[in-house]
Design a protein around this motif. Sequence first.
Motif, mmCIF file in Angstrom:
data_model
loop_
_atom_site.group_PDB
_atom_site.id
_atom_site.type_symbol
_atom_site.label_atom_id
_atom_site.label_comp_id
_atom_site.label_asym_id
_atom_site.label_seq_id
_atom_site.Cartn_x
_atom_site.Cartn_y
_atom_site.Cartn_z
ATOM 1 N N ALA A 167 41.499 26.658 52.407
ATOM 2 C CA ALA A 167 40.978 28.025 52.286
ATOM 3 C C ALA A 167 40.821 28.354 50.808
ATOM 4 N N ASP A 168 39.754 29.033 50.488
ATOM 5 C CA ASP A 168 39.460 29.454 49.118
ATOM 6 C C ASP A 168 39.397 30.976 49.126
ATOM 7 N N LEU A 169 40.247 31.622 48.310
ATOM 8 C CA LEU A 169 40.336 33.078 48.340
ATOM 9 C C LEU A 169 40.414 33.673 46.944
ATOM 10 N N GLU A 170 40.102 34.971 46.859
ATOM 11 C CA GLU A 170 40.262 35.721 45.626
ATOM 12 C C GLU A 170 41.166 36.918 45.899
ATOM 13 N N VAL A 171 42.044 37.213 44.944
ATOM 14 C CA VAL A 171 42.953 38.356 45.058
ATOM 15 C C VAL A 171 42.752 39.236 43.829
ATOM 16 N N TRP A 172 42.280 40.441 44.051
ATOM 17 C CA TRP A 172 42.071 41.415 42.973
ATOM 18 C C TRP A 172 43.405 42.116 42.749
ATOM 19 N N CYS A 173 43.874 42.093 41.506
ATOM 20 C CA CYS A 173 45.219 42.590 41.208
ATOM 21 C C CYS A 173 45.254 43.560 40.031
ATOM 22 N N THR A 174 46.272 44.388 40.036
ATOM 23 C CA THR A 174 46.645 45.149 38.857
ATOM 24 C C THR A 174 48.121 44.869 38.634
ATOM 25 N N GLY A 175 48.621 45.180 37.464
ATOM 26 C CA GLY A 175 50.016 44.864 37.225
ATOM 27 C C GLY A 175 50.536 45.437 35.922
ATOM 28 N N LEU A 176 51.818 45.202 35.687
ATOM 29 C CA LEU A 176 52.512 45.657 34.489
ATOM 30 C C LEU A 176 53.144 44.461 33.803
ATOM 31 N N VAL A 182 49.718 26.601 47.936
ATOM 32 C CA VAL A 182 48.745 26.615 46.845
ATOM 33 C C VAL A 182 48.403 25.186 46.429
ATOM 34 N N ASP A 183 47.110 24.887 46.402
ATOM 35 C CA ASP A 183 46.625 23.573 45.987
ATOM 36 C C ASP A 183 45.952 23.647 44.617
ATOM 37 N N GLY A 184 45.554 24.855 44.210
ATOM 38 C CA GLY A 184 44.927 25.064 42.917
ATOM 39 C C GLY A 184 44.712 26.554 42.694
ATOM 40 N N PHE A 185 44.585 26.972 41.446
ATOM 41 C CA PHE A 185 44.389 28.388 41.179
ATOM 42 C C PHE A 185 43.809 28.617 39.794
ATOM 43 N N SER A 186 43.200 29.764 39.597
ATOM 44 C CA SER A 186 42.641 30.159 38.307
ATOM 45 C C SER A 186 42.644 31.675 38.238
ATOM 46 N N GLN A 187 42.300 32.220 37.076
ATOM 47 C CA GLN A 187 42.361 33.668 36.882
ATOM 48 C C GLN A 187 41.270 34.131 35.927
ATOM 49 N N GLN A 188 40.776 35.336 36.165
ATOM 50 C CA GLN A 188 39.826 35.945 35.243
ATOM 51 C C GLN A 188 40.104 37.434 35.154
ATOM 52 N N ASP A 189 39.650 38.053 34.072
ATOM 53 C CA ASP A 189 39.886 39.476 33.862
ATOM 54 C C ASP A 189 39.070 40.328 34.822
ATOM 55 N N GLY A 190 39.626 41.542 35.129
ATOM 56 C CA GLY A 190 38.894 42.537 35.882
ATOM 57 C C GLY A 190 38.715 42.207 37.353
ATOM 58 N N PRO A 191 37.934 43.034 38.041
ATOM 59 C CA PRO A 191 37.273 44.257 37.580
ATOM 60 C C PRO A 191 38.299 45.342 37.212
ATOM 61 N N ALA A 192 38.040 46.040 36.129
ATOM 62 C CA ALA A 192 38.974 47.045 35.640
ATOM 63 C C ALA A 192 38.324 48.425 35.616
ATOM 64 N N PRO A 193 39.001 49.432 36.145
ATOM 65 C CA PRO A 193 38.469 50.798 36.118
ATOM 66 C C PRO A 193 38.669 51.437 34.748
ATOM 67 N N VAL A 194 38.097 52.600 34.554
ATOM 68 C CA VAL A 194 38.321 53.349 33.322
ATOM 69 C C VAL A 194 39.778 53.798 33.293
ATOM 70 N N ASN A 195 40.440 53.605 32.176
ATOM 71 C CA ASN A 195 41.836 54.009 32.068
ATOM 72 C C ASN A 195 41.968 55.526 32.132
ATOM 73 N N GLY A 196 42.927 55.993 32.916
ATOM 74 C CA GLY A 196 43.172 57.424 32.984
ATOM 75 C C GLY A 196 44.044 57.885 31.826
#
Length: 284
Positions: A205-214, A246-260
């Motif tokens: 399975a190939d998936l994307e997870v949109w995340c925010t974090g601290l 997990v067999d493999g993974f990568s990461q990229q920036d965003g999508p990011a909203p306007v900061n409040g």
Amino acid sequence: MSLSDDGGYGGDGHRGPETGQTRTRLPGGDGDLYGSGRRPRAGMSSRNLVTIVGVIVLLLAAIAFANRDGSGNSESGGDSPKDTGPGAARPTAPTGTKPVTGKNGQIASGFAKTEQGAQSAAANYAVALVSANILKPGERHAIVQQVFAPAKVDDMQSRLDAAYSTAFLKKLGLDAKGDAAPGMTYVSRTVPVGTKLVKLQGDTADLEVWCTGLFGTAGAKSTTPVTSDWFTMRLQLKWAGGDWKVDGFSQQDGPAPVNGDDKTSGADQIAKAVEQYGGFTYAR
């Protein structure tokens, strides 16, 4: 911060908010970088900005080092599904199917071999791979054993150990065990905002997870105060031993909203929140 299996592992603090803005204000007389006012729109001192950017660069370098020569591929193995297919955004709704059957340590396990099960696995694994515990040798080894496919465990453990060396941890203000100095609390929390199934075929399975974090260090004298970021993790999962791994993974920036223009909290409030509020088991 985020890591990746092909050189896309996150930022300097461990996750990788290369483009995120800090929520700090210029330090006042009390030395609290978090302060109690609102985040300045402009006028941040160049020293503070350089320090924060430097931490991000360090984390990104560690992720790239840990994932070099990996087998993760940021591209899909086939055509992306159409809007009406499995990749289409769908609201999270109860299905009557229990998402997981148990936990392996602190990480959910026993995911179903279905679209829903794969998305739940991806969300929970994204949280584990970008947690503060990934910086601690003992906890890191346990996470690798629990999350990765058996054939990937030894390689990923070696690469992550090399990436999160004692010298690297020192640059983050952490000791060899991944612990912050007395009076400080290192924070790395990831919150999945949504998941997308790119491809499900047989045992893969190939998936994307949109995340925010601290991420950052909470403390009155911290030079890397806790800030937020947005990123997307791409995970390739493999069905192994009756569960998704997990067999493999990568990461990229965003999508990011306007900061409040949120009112920032004091360092002690951030540290207490991390201690008082536990994480979740994520299910689709």
